[in-house]
Design an enzyme around this catalytic site. Sequence first.
Site, mmCIF file in Angstrom:
data_model
loop_
_atom_site.group_PDB
_atom_site.id
_atom_site.type_symbol
_atom_site.label_atom_id
_atom_site.label_comp_id
_atom_site.label_asym_id
_atom_site.label_seq_id
_atom_site.Cartn_x
_atom_site.Cartn_y
_atom_site.Cartn_z
ATOM 1 N N SER A 560 2.621 -20.174 35.777
ATOM 2 C CA SER A 560 2.168 -19.089 34.917
ATOM 3 C C SER A 560 0.851 -19.492 34.258
ATOM 4 O O SER A 560 -0.122 -19.752 34.956
ATOM 5 C CB SER A 560 3.266 -18.767 33.890
ATOM 6 O OG SER A 560 3.076 -17.519 33.315
ATOM 7 N N HIS A 675 8.951 -12.965 37.805
ATOM 8 C CA HIS A 675 7.986 -13.965 37.371
ATOM 9 C C HIS A 675 8.548 -15.383 37.474
ATOM 10 O O HIS A 675 7.810 -16.336 37.708
ATOM 11 C CB HIS A 675 7.541 -13.673 35.945
ATOM 12 C CG HIS A 675 6.440 -14.562 35.468
ATOM 13 N ND1 HIS A 675 5.257 -14.712 36.158
ATOM 14 C CD2 HIS A 675 6.340 -15.368 34.376
ATOM 15 C CE1 HIS A 675 4.474 -15.565 35.509
ATOM 16 N NE2 HIS A 675 5.112 -15.972 34.442
#
Length: 707
Positions: A560, A675
């Site tokens: 991320s 994610h």
Amino acid sequence: MKRLFPAAALVLLTACTTTPPPAAVSEAVDPYLWLEDIHGDRALTQVKQWNGRTQAALTADPAYERDRAEARAILDDESQIAEPGQVFGDQVTNLWRDAQHPRGLWRQASLASFLAGKPEWQTLIDVDALGKAEGKSWVWHGADCLAPDYNRCLVSLSPGGSDADVVREWDRRTKAFVPGGFMVPEAKSDVTWLDADTLLVGTDWGEGAMTTSGYPRVVKRWKRGTPLASAETVKEGIATDISVGSFAIMDGDTRHVFVRRGTSFYASDTWLMRPDGSLVATPVPDTADIQGIIGGELVAFLNKPLDAFPAGAVVSWPMSGVIAGSSPAPRLVFQPSGKQAVQGVATTDHAIWISLLDDVSGKLVALTRDGNGWRQQSTALPANATVSMVSADDAHDTAFVTVQGFVVPPTLYAVALDGQARELQSLPARFDALTIDVEQHFATSRDGTKIPYFMARRKGASAPAAALIHAYGGFRNPQLPTYLTTEPYRAGPLAKWWVEDGQVYVLANIRGGGEYGPAWHEATLREKHQNAFDDLYAVAEDLVARGLTTKGKIAVSGRSNGGLLAGAAITQRPDLFGAAIIGSPLLDMKRYSHLLAGASWMEEYGNPDVPGDWTFISKYSPYQAVKPGVKYPPVFFYSSTEDDRVHPGHARKMAAKLIDYGNPVYFHEYLEGGHSVGADHAEDAVRAALLHAYLKRVLIEGDRSAP
């Protein structure tokens, strides 16, 4: 438990919804733009080709299948800790995943049996069975049950693991969805009980109802038995806000509902909803994080100074004044000292629980009223470990926490107000802790700041060895030592395997996180983001100076925002790093604010469409930094097609550019998940085994050929 947030309440990449109109760009400017077409045939064909090459190259490793099987066994082991999700009176809930239930069982047990260490579980929802019955690939996103009886619940289920979910009303007594009950269609919604027959709903109401960041812009009051479309507006934001939402907090038997308008990623205006439905602004600064209510006191964490109170302190306001709208003065609850930082805050009926970091070592204190102030009670938990609050039992003033470290298996404790901690469950040891050395060191960054890091290596291992450094560096998110087999974002048992190979594993506490409070994060905002990268390089160079590794034998790992860090590392210092694991990354910082949730994070990075901001962003944006003629280390990208926070195009485009410039690239894009990539343990195990094979091939065998 009334409220439980980390002090860094917003960790990178919370859920969002729609994509703002893309900036004007063409394939003449960006020849890899076509890879932003998430489900396009051309893009997916390329993804599958890259996936196939990587899979073929790395599964040929003789140890691959052994690693995959071991990772899967660890993830599915029924000896895993059953963490208490919520305490409903005399019942405690848990979400359980194992080999037979990869998507999970939401279940409950009596609090008495749980505290006795012998929980008698009763299944509430079998997510796998529900998905099979309904023909959906459901992924559990949680349940919000209405106090004080907690019988009616709003259950959130995501198709395939994306942030978008369906919210459905469910009855804990009948163990079934309520016929004709509340149902919010698939979207990235924000839903809160107002009362048994009323919800506050933020969702995609249609054109113009979402912010440019993709969150709901309008919160409405929805009455039972009426169409969702007839819900009445309670609060509206503007398009450039982050979001408008709601939440509820219990104070004993009293339930308070709030409406919040996020004006930026780190600022929110908050209103209390009075019993008559009117809204009154709270005195909480827009940069502070509300943590709970106890005995009529509204408790918040300060990210910025307030009057005489410093950033990092916990303060409170009397609810009587908040309800009256009289703007009462704040009162100090807790102020960390020295190198301490507040990590998390929770309130129960008679206590405030604060988890602290002290030079990145965890502690827990309980605060109880002492006249007009608060008395601190330390807790009997192991020292020099990571302490994480899981949940709390309001009525019995008990905090549930886990304690772990690199070589200390996670242990769940129930902590009472007197500070005594009762061990409820501990994971079995996965390796002999006596064979591994764990040390904390401090590197000196470019500007003189001391950067802590934790290191694990096998006793007697020869030096120099290959090193794997995991880091993050943003959004107030601290990186804390966890057992070497347990952290899925760090690829499960990868750290254990790496240390057993005789190599060095490092967790770096670079700036941008919350290890030392708000100032540690603010040191990397906007034009100061290079500080995070420099901190990483300082840790790597400190390892070299100690003789533990050498340049070119170091891998950086980040996911991320940490993927941005790893991307910057290989483009700024290809001489220092020999490999990089880049997961669900931000990489094209010129376009990030126009892709999915990107507009949410401009307070962290800046706005690339503003020339002055692009001046400093362009100095590190990894995608733009890739140049022909430069030899970059072999990179392993992993991501998910269904990641609706960070666009999978970031990883795709950088992979394509590196390959076209003659650099070896390993690529693994999972077609489900979100994610966090893995929708279940099977994918997590595959990824761990692939990454181990990659690190051995590149750093130990020195193979820089393309897969």
